[in-house]
Design a protein around this motif. Sequence first.
Motif, PDB file in Angstrom:
ATOM      1  N   SER A  66      -7.821  10.006  -3.611  1.00 37.39           N
ATOM      2  CA  SER A  66      -7.613   8.765  -2.877  1.00 37.39           C
ATOM      3  C   SER A  66      -8.348   8.809  -1.536  1.00 37.39           C
ATOM      4  O   SER A  66      -8.880   9.844  -1.129  1.00 37.39           O
ATOM      5  CB  SER A  66      -6.117   8.513  -2.652  1.00 37.39           C
ATOM      6  OG  SER A  66      -5.468   8.214  -3.870  1.00 37.39           O
ATOM      7  N   GLY A  74       2.629   7.067  -6.710  1.00 32.61           N
ATOM      8  CA  GLY A  74       2.195   5.743  -6.275  1.00 32.61           C
ATOM      9  C   GLY A  74       1.561   4.958  -7.404  1.00 32.61           C
ATOM     10  O   GLY A  74       1.816   3.758  -7.571  1.00 32.61           O
ATOM     11  N   ARG A  75       0.746   5.620  -8.187  1.00 29.88           N
ATOM     12  CA  ARG A  75       0.089   4.943  -9.312  1.00 29.88           C
ATOM     13  C   ARG A  75       1.107   4.498 -10.358  1.00 29.88           C
ATOM     14  O   ARG A  75       0.978   3.421 -10.943  1.00 29.88           O
ATOM     15  CB  ARG A  75      -0.948   5.879  -9.925  1.00 29.88           C
ATOM     16  CG  ARG A  75      -2.165   6.085  -9.007  1.00 29.88           C
ATOM     17  CD  ARG A  75      -3.110   7.113  -9.547  1.00 29.88           C
ATOM     18  NE  ARG A  75      -4.275   7.263  -8.678  1.00 29.88           N
ATOM     19  CZ  ARG A  75      -5.063   8.325  -8.648  1.00 29.88           C
ATOM     20  NH1 ARG A  75      -4.805   9.351  -9.465  1.00 29.88           N
ATOM     21  NH2 ARG A  75      -6.103   8.372  -7.828  1.00 29.88           N
ATOM     22  N   ILE A  93      -3.909   3.369  -2.149  1.00 35.75           N
ATOM     23  CA  ILE A  93      -3.224   4.611  -1.771  1.00 35.75           C
ATOM     24  C   ILE A  93      -4.076   5.362  -0.756  1.00 35.75           C
ATOM     25  O   ILE A  93      -5.241   5.696  -1.028  1.00 35.75           O
ATOM     26  CB  ILE A  93      -2.951   5.488  -3.006  1.00 35.75           C
ATOM     27  CG1 ILE A  93      -2.068   4.730  -4.013  1.00 35.75           C
ATOM     28  CG2 ILE A  93      -2.275   6.797  -2.600  1.00 35.75           C
ATOM     29  CD1 ILE A  93      -1.783   5.497  -5.289  1.00 35.75           C
ATOM     30  N   ILE A 120       0.345  11.268  -5.163  1.00 34.89           N
ATOM     31  CA  ILE A 120      -0.555  10.157  -5.487  1.00 34.89           C
ATOM     32  C   ILE A 120      -0.181   9.558  -6.837  1.00 34.89           C
ATOM     33  O   ILE A 120      -0.153   8.329  -7.011  1.00 34.89           O
ATOM     34  CB  ILE A 120      -2.023  10.633  -5.487  1.00 34.89           C
ATOM     35  CG1 ILE A 120      -2.478  10.965  -4.060  1.00 34.89           C
ATOM     36  CG2 ILE A 120      -2.940   9.571  -6.106  1.00 34.89           C
ATOM     37  CD1 ILE A 120      -3.846  11.614  -3.983  1.00 34.89           C
ATOM     38  N   SER A 165       0.854  -1.186   0.000  1.00 31.75           N
ATOM     39  CA  SER A 165       0.000   0.000   0.000  1.00 31.75           C
ATOM     40  C   SER A 165       0.889   1.235   0.000  1.00 31.75           C
ATOM     41  O   SER A 165       2.108   1.132   0.108  1.00 31.75           O
ATOM     42  CB  SER A 165      -0.917   0.003   1.231  1.00 31.75           C
ATOM     43  OG  SER A 165      -1.807  -1.093   1.212  1.00 31.75           O
ATOM     44  N   MET A 166       0.273   2.395  -0.115  1.00 28.81           N
ATOM     45  CA  MET A 166       1.012   3.655  -0.036  1.00 28.81           C
ATOM     46  C   MET A 166       0.276   4.612   0.885  1.00 28.81           C
ATOM     47  O   MET A 166      -0.962   4.692   0.849  1.00 28.81           O
ATOM     48  CB  MET A 166       1.173   4.298  -1.413  1.00 28.81           C
ATOM     49  CG  MET A 166       1.967   5.606  -1.396  1.00 28.81           C
ATOM     50  SD  MET A 166       2.106   6.327  -3.054  1.00 28.81           S
ATOM     51  CE  MET A 166       3.254   7.683  -2.742  1.00 28.81           C
TER      52      MET A 166
END
Length: 209
Positions: A83, A63-64, A71, A60, A29-30
Amino acid sequence: MERRRRKKGAALLLKGRMTKMKAVPEELSMLILAGGLSSRMGSDKCDLMYHGKTFLENQIEKGRRLGIRDILVSGYRGESCSSRIIPDRHRQCGPLGGLEASLREAQNKKCLVLGVDIPLVSVQELHRLLKASEDDTHAAILLQHGERLEPLIGVYRTELADAMEQALLTGNGSIMSFLRKTGYGVYKSSADEQYFENVNDRRAYARLL
């Protein structure tokens, strides 16, 4: 012909980099820490613009690009977030409080943690951190540049949430104090120092722009 070869070579290089970027553990996860008061900035740092997007949306997007689906955003109080936002369970406890609440909500065993006010840290550097964390047995691994450790750029196991809550209940809200007790690993970055600058005030924001 030469121009076509160069274009084809560049396309293959880009494809290779993108393939490598996807090699991230699925059970990840982030968490973006976005709950600071921004008192030195005078306005919410999350909503500052950089390259056509807010600081928050830029993080964000990183992360993607890493292929992370889950996220989380800790403590965001604004109105523009794509998110899931996680409020603190223990109020006014700083980043450790945000970590404690968000790690409980993460869908995976490990969580990439990133502060919202470090806009220049690259996707490639985060990818290197993630790869380094795969073979590290510590419950947390922090990025180090020069002599400085970055507790808000790291990989944390979600199992740390209970111990974090105990620290908060005893009045200890310091992340580094907590980590010194639990232990942590280190990923030593060779990237330039400028990529880790915290944009905390108007002067730093002006330099960034």
